[in-house]
Write a protein that holds these residues in place. Structure first.
Motif, short mmCIF file in Angstrom:
data_model
loop_
_atom_site.label_atom_id
_atom_site.label_comp_id
_atom_site.label_asym_id
_atom_site.label_seq_id
_atom_site.Cartn_x
_atom_site.Cartn_y
_atom_site.Cartn_z
N PHE A 1 0.83 -1.20 0.00
CA PHE A 1 0.00 0.00 0.00
C PHE A 1 0.87 1.25 0.00
N TRP A 2 0.29 2.31 -0.60
CA TRP A 2 0.89 3.63 -0.54
C TRP A 2 0.11 4.45 0.48
N ARG A 3 0.78 5.13 1.37
CA ARG A 3 0.12 6.01 2.34
C ARG A 3 -0.01 7.39 1.73
N LEU A 4 -1.24 7.93 1.66
CA LEU A 4 -1.52 9.24 1.06
C LEU A 4 -1.55 10.32 2.12
N ALA A 5 -1.45 11.57 1.68
CA ALA A 5 -1.46 12.70 2.60
C ALA A 5 -2.81 12.87 3.29
N THR A 6 -3.85 12.32 2.70
CA THR A 6 -5.19 12.43 3.28
C THR A 6 -5.41 11.45 4.43
N GLY A 7 -4.43 10.61 4.70
CA GLY A 7 -4.59 9.60 5.74
C GLY A 7 -5.09 8.28 5.21
N GLN A 8 -5.42 8.23 3.93
CA GLN A 8 -5.88 6.99 3.32
C GLN A 8 -4.70 6.17 2.81
N ARG A 9 -4.99 4.95 2.42
CA ARG A 9 -3.98 4.07 1.83
C ARG A 9 -4.49 3.54 0.50
N ARG A 10 -3.56 3.44 -0.46
CA ARG A 10 -3.92 3.00 -1.81
C ARG A 10 -3.20 1.70 -2.12
N CYS A 11 -3.99 0.71 -2.57
CA CYS A 11 -3.42 -0.59 -2.92
C CYS A 11 -2.51 -0.45 -4.12
N GLY A 12 -1.30 -0.99 -4.03
CA GLY A 12 -0.36 -0.90 -5.14
C GLY A 12 -0.69 -1.80 -6.30
N ARG A 13 -1.62 -2.74 -6.11
CA ARG A 13 -1.98 -3.66 -7.19
C ARG A 13 -3.20 -3.18 -7.97
N CYS A 14 -4.31 -2.87 -7.26
CA CYS A 14 -5.56 -2.52 -7.96
C CYS A 14 -5.93 -1.05 -7.81
N GLY A 15 -5.25 -0.31 -6.93
CA GLY A 15 -5.52 1.11 -6.78
C GLY A 15 -6.66 1.45 -5.84
N LEU A 16 -7.22 0.48 -5.13
CA LEU A 16 -8.30 0.76 -4.19
C LEU A 16 -7.80 1.70 -3.10
N THR A 17 -8.54 2.78 -2.86
CA THR A 17 -8.13 3.80 -1.89
C THR A 17 -9.19 3.92 -0.80
N ARG A 18 -8.77 3.75 0.44
CA ARG A 18 -9.68 3.88 1.56
C ARG A 18 -8.87 3.94 2.86
N LYS A 19 -9.58 4.23 3.96
CA LYS A 19 -8.95 4.20 5.27
C LYS A 19 -9.09 2.79 5.84
N PHE A 20 -7.98 2.09 5.90
CA PHE A 20 -8.01 0.71 6.34
C PHE A 20 -8.01 0.58 7.86
N ASP A 21 -7.81 1.67 8.58
CA ASP A 21 -7.86 1.63 10.03
C ASP A 21 -9.19 2.17 10.55
#
Length: 249
Positions: A12-32
């Motif tokens: 996952f990539w950690r974004l400045a918004t506090g969300q995380r983006r999956c490096g494989r499919c690009g799904l972006t959400r707050k996983f915590d």
């Protein structure tokens, strides 16, 4: 470790918004996130729907009572059931691990399954009594236990039953004269009667979500003398574990 609920990726990539983006499919959400924060509904209507849920009002009966789409209400109810399912499964596993119940169940000829079966014409269940509570667990039944609506006693602690599956729905066999085994503990018999009443109340349960409904009924039975709204609200404040990300709608 975080797991993507869409593709199963773990990078996952950690974004400045506090969300995380999956490096494989690009799904972006707050996983915590918590269960409470898993739906984009106002806190007021989350609370109102929580009260309706604890009172046992099905989602289809609320379509003219709340200013929300029916699918939105159904999704929120599935999130509630997922939180309850997670809590009840953890309590069951802790009970079996602490008392050695898993070995006793296997010794009675009933093999414990890690999850509910996803195919087949029948769904085998075990009703387990322990530590003053009743739990429903998926089991792999023997040939002598696969009777339509029949119950088989296993050492007085576990009772097995099977439900018929028609298409994508689980059918509750309520025909009179169904054969029952002797020596079934009264608490388990009372729970199964309680369960059938609730399943008929929902007018058919999709097989895909049947484990969630079953654990909800188990939770209602074990806490039938308590304030369900308060108990459910405490469960919703818990963080969604990585293994539960796939269960959320």
């Amino acid at each position: 470790m975080l797991i993507c609920p869409r593709c199963g990726g773990t990078n996952f990539w950690r974004l400045a918004t506090g969300q995380r983006r999956c490096g494989r499919c690009g799904l972006t959400r707050k996983f915590d996130r918590t269960f409470w924060g898993s739906a984009k509904i106002s806190p007021y209507w989350k609370g109102r729907l929580l009260e309706y849920f604890c009172l046992g009002v099905p989602a289809y009966r609320l379509r003219h009572q709340v200013p929300l789409d029916l699918k939105t209400v159904q999704r929120w109810f599935r999130i509630l059931r997922t939180a309850i399912y997670t809590h009840e499964m953890k309590a069951l596993k802790a009970l079996l691990a602490g008392t050695g119940g898993g070995a006793a169940i296997a010794g009675d000829g009933v093999r414990f399954r890690p999850d509910f079966p996803s195919s087949g014409a029948r769904m085998a269940l075990g009703i387990y009594r322990g530590n003053g509570r009743v739990f429903v667990i998926p089991v792999a039944e023997g040939e002598d236990a696969a009777e339509a609506g029949g119950l088989r006693s296993c050492g007085g602690a576990l009772v097995c039953t099977s439900l018929e599956v028609r298409g994508g729905s689980v059918v509750v066999n309520g025909a009179p004269g169904a054969r029952k085994a002797r020596g079934i503990p009264a608490e388990i018999e009372e729970f199964w009667t309680f369960t059938k009443q609730w399943l008929r109340h929902y007018r058919g349960v999709p097989r895909a979500y049947f484990p969630l409904y079953l654990k909800e009924i188990e939770w209602r039975y074990n806490h039938r003398g308590e304030n369900l709204v308060r108990l459910a609200r405490s469960l919703l404040d818990r963080q969604v574990a990585a293994e539960d990300q796939r269960k959320l709608p």
